[in-house]
Design a protein around this motif. Structure first.
Motif, PDB file in Angstrom:
ATOM      1  N   GLU B 274       5.169  -3.967   1.500  1.00 49.81           N
ATOM      2  CA  GLU B 274       4.635  -2.895   0.681  1.00 49.81           C
ATOM      3  C   GLU B 274       4.112  -3.654  -0.834  1.00 49.81           C
ATOM      4  N   GLU B 275       3.560  -2.258  -1.025  1.00 50.88           N
ATOM      5  CA  GLU B 275       1.857  -3.073  -1.766  1.00 50.88           C
ATOM      6  C   GLU B 275       2.276  -4.098  -2.862  1.00 50.88           C
ATOM      7  N   GLU B 276       1.503  -4.791  -2.824  1.00 49.50           N
ATOM      8  CA  GLU B 276       1.564  -6.257  -4.224  1.00 49.50           C
ATOM      9  C   GLU B 276       2.755  -6.547  -5.630  1.00 49.50           C
ATOM     10  N   ASP B 277       2.398  -5.073  -5.839  1.00 40.98           N
ATOM     11  CA  ASP B 277       3.091  -4.861  -6.851  1.00 40.98           C
ATOM     12  C   ASP B 277       4.944  -4.478  -6.821  1.00 40.98           C
ATOM     13  N   PHE B 278       4.713  -3.824  -5.832  1.00 37.89           N
ATOM     14  CA  PHE B 278       5.675  -3.243  -6.043  1.00 37.89           C
ATOM     15  C   PHE B 278       7.772  -3.022  -6.049  1.00 37.89           C
ATOM     16  N   VAL B 279       7.289  -5.123  -6.161  1.00 34.85           N
ATOM     17  CA  VAL B 279       8.785  -5.178  -6.590  1.00 34.85           C
ATOM     18  C   VAL B 279       8.965  -5.241  -7.889  1.00 34.85           C
ATOM     19  N   ILE B 280       7.589  -5.508  -8.186  1.00 37.59           N
ATOM     20  CA  ILE B 280       7.673  -5.242 -10.222  1.00 37.59           C
ATOM     21  C   ILE B 280       7.912  -3.701 -11.089  1.00 37.59           C
ATOM     22  N   ARG B 281       7.098  -3.215  -9.959  1.00 38.30           N
ATOM     23  CA  ARG B 281       6.819  -1.394  -9.995  1.00 38.30           C
ATOM     24  C   ARG B 281       8.450  -0.498 -10.174  1.00 38.30           C
ATOM     25  N   SER B 282       9.422  -1.533  -9.265  1.00 36.35           N
ATOM     26  CA  SER B 282      10.126  -1.274  -8.720  1.00 36.35           C
ATOM     27  C   SER B 282      11.506  -0.474  -8.986  1.00 36.35           C
ATOM     28  N   GLU B 283      12.027   0.684  -9.792  1.00 39.24           N
ATOM     29  CA  GLU B 283      13.281   0.287 -10.222  1.00 39.24           C
ATOM     30  C   GLU B 283      14.104   0.007  -9.773  1.00 39.24           C
ATOM     31  N   ILE B 284      15.970   0.203 -10.917  1.00 37.96           N
ATOM     32  CA  ILE B 284      16.797  -1.278 -10.848  1.00 37.96           C
ATOM     33  C   ILE B 284      17.470   0.199 -10.161  1.00 37.96           C
ATOM     34  N   TYR B 285      18.302   0.053  -8.968  1.00 34.92           N
ATOM     35  CA  TYR B 285      19.358   1.006  -8.434  1.00 34.92           C
ATOM     36  C   TYR B 285      20.133   0.001  -7.474  1.00 34.92           C
ATOM     37  N   THR B 286      21.225   0.432  -7.610  1.00 32.37           N
ATOM     38  CA  THR B 286      22.159  -0.638  -5.977  1.00 32.37           C
ATOM     39  C   THR B 286      22.600   0.683  -4.884  1.00 32.37           C
ATOM     40  N   LEU B 287      21.917  -0.244  -3.806  1.00 28.32           N
ATOM     41  CA  LEU B 287      21.449  -0.097  -2.780  1.00 28.32           C
ATOM     42  C   LEU B 287      23.272   0.253  -2.184  1.00 28.32           C
ATOM     43  N   SER B 288      23.337   1.623  -1.454  1.00 27.13           N
ATOM     44  CA  SER B 288      25.143   1.556  -0.793  1.00 27.13           C
ATOM     45  C   SER B 288      24.675   0.870   0.103  1.00 27.13           C
ATOM     46  N   LYS B 289      25.884   0.614   1.056  1.00 29.43           N
ATOM     47  CA  LYS B 289      26.233   0.108   1.983  1.00 29.43           C
ATOM     48  C   LYS B 289      25.853   1.083   3.338  1.00 29.43           C
ATOM     49  N   ASP B 290      25.921   2.334   3.387  1.00 24.61           N
ATOM     50  CA  ASP B 290      25.251   3.067   4.320  1.00 24.61           C
ATOM     51  C   ASP B 290      24.079   3.262   3.981  1.00 24.61           C
ATOM     52  N   ASP B 291      22.724   2.471   2.792  1.00 19.54           N
ATOM     53  CA  ASP B 291      21.733   2.774   2.717  1.00 19.54           C
ATOM     54  C   ASP B 291      21.222   1.782   2.949  1.00 19.54           C
ATOM     55  N   LEU B 292      22.009   0.219   3.015  1.00 20.63           N
ATOM     56  CA  LEU B 292      22.014  -1.134   3.916  1.00 20.63           C
ATOM     57  C   LEU B 292      21.757  -0.992   5.786  1.00 20.63           C
ATOM     58  N   LYS B 293      23.225   0.151   6.139  1.00 18.94           N
ATOM     59  CA  LYS B 293      22.914   0.323   7.256  1.00 18.94           C
ATOM     60  C   LYS B 293      21.986   1.216   7.692  1.00 18.94           C
ATOM     61  N   ASP B 294      21.852   2.187   7.034  1.00 25.68           N
ATOM     62  CA  ASP B 294      19.798   2.245   7.584  1.00 25.68           C
ATOM     63  C   ASP B 294      19.174   1.437   7.783  1.00 25.68           C
ATOM     64  N   GLN B 395       5.426 -27.404  -9.375  1.00 23.58           N
ATOM     65  CA  GLN B 395       5.112 -28.445  -8.831  1.00 23.58           C
ATOM     66  C   GLN B 395       3.638 -28.429  -8.228  1.00 23.58           C
ATOM     67  N   GLU B 396       3.227 -27.360  -7.894  1.00 24.78           N
ATOM     68  CA  GLU B 396       1.909 -27.276  -7.514  1.00 24.78           C
ATOM     69  C   GLU B 396       1.530 -25.652  -7.625  1.00 24.78           C
ATOM     70  N   PRO B 397       0.648 -25.321  -7.973  1.00 27.32           N
ATOM     71  CA  PRO B 397       0.649 -24.194  -8.495  1.00 27.32           C
ATOM     72  C   PRO B 397      -0.141 -23.320  -7.817  1.00 27.32           C
ATOM     73  N   LEU B 398       0.097 -22.216  -7.811  1.00 31.13           N
ATOM     74  CA  LEU B 398      -0.261 -21.010  -7.158  1.00 31.13           C
ATOM     75  C   LEU B 398      -1.896 -21.243  -6.270  1.00 31.13           C
ATOM     76  N   LYS B 399      -1.701 -21.099  -5.266  1.00 29.12           N
ATOM     77  CA  LYS B 399      -3.027 -20.372  -4.693  1.00 29.12           C
ATOM     78  C   LYS B 399      -4.337 -20.024  -4.795  1.00 29.12           C
ATOM     79  N   SER B 400      -3.317 -18.403  -4.917  1.00 32.70           N
ATOM     80  CA  SER B 400      -4.588 -17.491  -5.244  1.00 32.70           C
ATOM     81  C   SER B 400      -4.345 -16.553  -6.533  1.00 32.70           C
ATOM     82  N   GLN B 401      -2.603 -16.489  -6.463  1.00 35.09           N
ATOM     83  CA  GLN B 401      -2.467 -15.111  -7.768  1.00 35.09           C
ATOM     84  C   GLN B 401      -2.568 -15.689  -8.484  1.00 35.09           C
TER      85      GLN B 401
END
Lengths: 317, 640
Positions: B274-294, B395-401
């Motif tokens: 996904e895009e760089e900031d996908f995780v931060i922007r993404s909403e909170i919702y539960t994935l069902s078992k079937d979603d995971l299976k898919d 311990q060791e700063p981020l290289k690029s971000q």
């Protein structure tokens, strides 16, 4: 005198001098502000305790008979510590009596003449401490050449270094991790560096830091070294000549062939390692070396995949 | 047996078994033709004992009193006594013994079987033993599931596997009717395999594709020859087969998997694509078992395209029914990538890719998609893992971000956990962790301070310099709140305050109050001292030094000089910091130094008080008095 005792004695002397500085400055403050009498008394008692304790620690390491000139010199320094301790204790005693007196007397009764007199004595003892510290330094480094070349090292340093390399050899023989040793080496270097930094010109506080470094590091050095020596003694009592010989003879020709052993669909060995308990039995997986497996048996045996090379030379494990 | 006991996979698996505890492997090799010690019980026990003590010298101090162990010979009863002691004591240590060739013991088989069983009687000890299939051993263990017979796993197995896969293939059968030399193919594979299963898997799979595509016989031979049986050359070939289009995400996934402390979930694949900031922007919702299976179904072929067969998606297990894991095809793949290809993978993954940060993102996404979790323990594990990676970045700063990215991520973590903690009732972990004993998610500032995330704390205290706030942060960073975030594996002996020393130093630059207590609980100062008193003897010299420095610094910052060290003991006597350091910790030198610091501090307090009474009309008194002018001279006078 063994190298460990020398290190430990030096550390204790350094601690004595450092505590001495602390005591004298505290004592001086007690003169200046003896308003909290009960607390002062307690402090004075602790002062005396520490002086006594540190002088006991010093006397434990002094050898009965001095062997060389160097040892005699160290003995003299220790004796000087003893005398100085007597002086400090006497001063503390006076303070204590004064302190108890203060409980009864009014604070205003403190006579300035006696105060000045005692302060003079304290300053004198301080001077003796400084001299003692200088002697300790010159004892370690008889010449300034040391700073520029190794040839100037005195016998004591050589003895301590060889004691350390002896430990290194035992560590190697017993095949123990090296990390503690490098820590020990670093501590020894730190002790020597601290001693070197005991310059006459620098401030007392800086020199106190150096002395504290010597005391702390040499205590650690001694503790860790003697612990390590005990460990070595015990391990040497357990090791026997043939302890590795069988293991060394075993050499798999195709170690890669056994990779499947850890594959979970094939065996449950990995699962046992991760979660199991009790005994796991490998039926038939026996280390064999060629002297015991004839060629015909080899061909027929179940062990065909982990035949061994002739043990031409015992390879290290 | 030597091969098994020294194999990295063995060590890795046993580490899992031992959990956080120390794990010791010791082995013995019976040899009937050797010395007495090589074929006797004494030899077995003494060898094991030697290897145990060699690897864990601290056990010598724990188990052997001063005088034992100095004599040259040891009776069997002495040795047995040691092992029963080893089994009886509550030691933070697990043992696995490898004993080779029980049949080469020079006594009755029943005796040596009993010895092995006795050794393994303790839950902290297990024994892997090997022997020839003699009747006594068969009678004892052959019915046990914890055993295997070597003859089941010979090259016949490889042969059977290859024949099963190749010879039954319809196209292969058709081809071999026309050209009998095809029939030799399976045998060629078996010969070349030299017993390496992973090689066999790969070659057979590739070969079947070739057969499907009607490749001529010469081509198939070339195929077999093109895979070297030398493992690392073999991997090089596989790596070369990855499509350039997929190389970037393949490299990212492999890098992440080599560093991750446990296998990634299928969500990691989503994050990497996904895009760089996908995780931060993404909403909170539960994935069902079937979603995971898919997800699993759609990603299985795509993963194969990206990483060829080096990585695979494992189906859900019984213990973690929701979790689909990304695993290496074989554990040697991980070692190989770590050793040989790490730099190359980093180049292919792109210079802007930071594995540790990406792993933080994966964990955050897992939390966002997580099920409602009533005791919060699953969430807790994810949070701890995320903090582990964040601490690696520390311990060791981020290289690029920009460092800002991690701070934003932690803020988002806060939001997610607040959302979750509305739903679950209690999590035992958080009340251990939060100084206020709350059972809810505390807040990200506290968590970050506990985990030693200095960057975050720096930003945090720029916004909020409230004394109460920074004081609680100090308590967290001193490790008294007991956040179970261990530093990276291997150096677990480092206490929390030593690991967090940068955060502590940072907090000490603020107007922190060591005596501040939250909800009338113990102050950071006293709980730190209690912590030290309990664990002092376990600390290394360096940790002790750090602790003493912190004490001196806190006393300078106005920490109470007298306090009650006994927990919950309101009537107990107070003790001064001087007495505490000198008597409880046994550090007279620091004690006397503290004495002087206290004197100086009292002097400053007295002077500042006088000054206050002179100018009491001045409005807000500063909290910390810095000596100036006349005071500075007075200070110099007290200093000596």
């Amino acid at each position: 005198m063994d190298p460990l005792s020398i290190i430990s004695l030096t550390g204790n002397i350094a601690q004595f001098i450092s505590i001495g500085y602390g005591i004298l400055s505290t004592a001086r403050e007690l003169y200046n502000a003896p308003d909290d009498s009960a607390d002062s008394l307690r402090t004075i008692r602790l002062l005396a305790e520490d002086v006594k304790r540190s002088i006991v620690m010093i006397s434990k390491d002094i050898p009965d008979v001095a062997q060389s000139g160097e040892e005699r010199a160290l003995q003299d320094i220790s004796k000087e510590c003893g005398q100085l301790a007597d002086g400090v204790l006497a001063q503390i005693e006076k303070l204590r009596i004064d302190g108890e007196g203060l409980l009864r007397k009014l604070r205003a009764l403190r006579v300035s003449a006696t105060f000045r007199f005692k302060k003079k004595e304290i300053d004198e003892m301080l001077a003796r401490l400084i001299a003692l510290e200088a002697r300790l330094r010159t004892w370690w480094f008889p010449t300034n050449i040391y700073r520029h070349s190794i040839t100037g090292q005195n016998n004591v340093i050589i003895a301590i270094r060889s004691d350390l390399s002896q430990l290194k050899r035992t560590t190697n023989r017993l095949d123990i991790g090296q990390s503690v040793l490098s820590g020990l080496e670093a501590k020894l270097d730190q002790i020597l560096a601290n001693i070197e930094s005991l310059e006459d010109g620098s401030a007392i506080s800086a020199r106190r830091d150096a002395l504290e470094g010597i005391a702390l590091n040499s205590r650690n050095y001694k503790d860790e070294t003697s612990k390590m020596k005990r460990h070595h003694r015990i391990l040497e009592a357990l090791i026997f000549d043939s302890i590795y010989s069988r293991e060394e003879k075993i050499e798999f020709a195709h170690v890669k062939t056994l990779e499947w052993l850890f594959d979970s669909p094939i065996t449950n060995f990995r699962a046992w390692l991760e979660t199991g308990s009790g005994v796991y039995w490998m039926n038939g997986l026996v280390s064999t070396d060629c002297t015991f497996v004839s060629k015909i048996r080899l061909r027929n045996t179940l062990l065909i995949f982990f035949l061994v090379r002739p043990a031409v030379a015992s390879l290290p494990p | 047996m030597k091969y098994v006991s020294s194999h990295p996979a063995t060590r890795e698996a046993l580490k899992k078994w031992a959990g956080g505890q120390e794990m010791v492997i010791a082995s013995h090799y019976f040899w009937i033709a050797g010395t007495e010690m090589q074929k006797s019980q004494e030899g077995l026990l003494q060898t094991l004992l030697f290897h145990i003590l060699r690897k864990t010298p601290w056990l010598i101090d724990a188990l052997l009193p001063e005088q034992i162990g100095l004599q040259r010979t040891h009776s069997l009863s002495q040795l047995k006594a040691f092992f029963s002691q080893l089994q009886g004591e509550e030691l933070e240590c697990c043992f696995c013994f490898f004993i080779d060739g029980l049949d080469e013991y020079h006594g009755a088989e029943e005796d040596i079987i009993q010895v092995v069983k006795d050794l393994a009687a303790c839950p902290r000890i297990k024994v892997c033993a090997s022997s020839r299939p003699w009747s006594a051993f068969l009678a004892e263990w052959s019915s046990s599931p914890q055993s295997f017979r070597m003859q089941d796993f010979t090259r016949d197995d490889i042969s059977a596997y290859v024949h099963d896969k190749v010879s039954t293939d319809a196209k292969f059968q058709a081809a071999s009717i026309n050209d009998p030399q095809w029939l030799d193919l399976p045998q060629t594979i078996v010969e070349r395999a030299e017993g390496i299963w992973i090689w066999v898997y790969f070659v057979v799979r590739e070969l079947l594709r070739d057969i499907r595509d009607n490749e001529p016989f010469e081509q198939l031979h070339k195929r077999i020859d093109s895979y070297p049986t030398e493992l690392s050359a073999f991997f090089d070939v596989i790596m070369g087969k990855i499509d350039q289009v997929h190389m970037k995400s393949a490299a990212r996934l492999m890098l992440s998997s080599t560093i991750a402390i446990q296998p990634l979930s299928v969500l990691a694949l989503v994050v990497l694509e996904e895009e760089e900031d996908f995780v931060i922007r993404s909403e909170i919702y539960t994935l069902s078992k079937d979603d995971l299976k898919d997800l699993f179904k759609s990603w299985q072929p795509r993963l194969q395209n990206r990483c060829r067969d080096l990585m695979k998606l494992e189906p859900a297990t019984r213990t973690e029914p929701r979790n689909f894991r990304v695993e290496f095809l074989h554990r040697t793949v991980r070692d190989f990538l770590l050793k040989e290809h790490r730099d190359e993978l980093q180049i292919k993954a792109g210079a802007d890719f930071d594995t540790r940060f990406s792993l933080c993102e994966v964990k955050l996404l897992e939390l966002k998609r997580a099920e409602q979790d009533y005791d919060g323990s699953f969430h807790g594990l994810h949070v701890m893992e995320l903090l582990h990676y964040a601490n690696m970045i520390e311990q060791e700063p981020l290289k690029s971000q920009v460092p800002q990215a991690l701070i934003e991520l932690l803020d988002e973590l806060d939001r997610v956990m607040k959302y979750h903690s509305r739903l679950y009732r209690v999590y035992r972990g958080w009340n251990r962790l939060a100084p206020n004993k709350s059972k809810k998610w505390p807040n990200i500032s506290w968590i970050a301070a506990s985990a030693g995330l200095t960057q975050f704390t720096r930003q945090d205290i720029e916004i909020n310099q409230d004394i109460a706030h920074v004081s609680v942060l100090l308590q967290c960073s001193l490790g008294c709140a007991d956040l179970g975030v261990e530093s990276t594996a291997g150096d677990s002996a480092i206490p929390v305050f030593a690991r967090n020393i940068n955060t502590i130093r940072l907090l000490l630059t603020t107007e922190v109050d060591p005596n501040y207590s939250i909800n009338r609980s113990t102050s950071p100062w006293v709980s730190f001292l209690r912590h030290l008193a309990q664990n002092w003897s376990n600390f290394s010299g360096q940790s002790k030094q750090i602790a003493l420095d912190i004490i001196c610094e806190l006393v300078q910052r106005g920490a109470h000089i007298r306090f009650r060290i006994q927990d919950e003991d309101e009537q107990g006597a107070t003790i001064s910091i001087f007495e505490f350091v000198r008597n409880e910790l046994g550090e007279p030198i620091t004690a006397w130094r503290l004495k002087e610091i206290v004197k100086r501090r009292q002097e400053v307090d007295r002077i500042s008080q006088e000054c206050h009474s002179e100018s009491s009309k001045s409005s807000n008194p500063p909290n910390i008095w810095k000596p100036q002018g006349r005071f500075a001279r007075l200070l110099a006078w007290t200093k000596w």
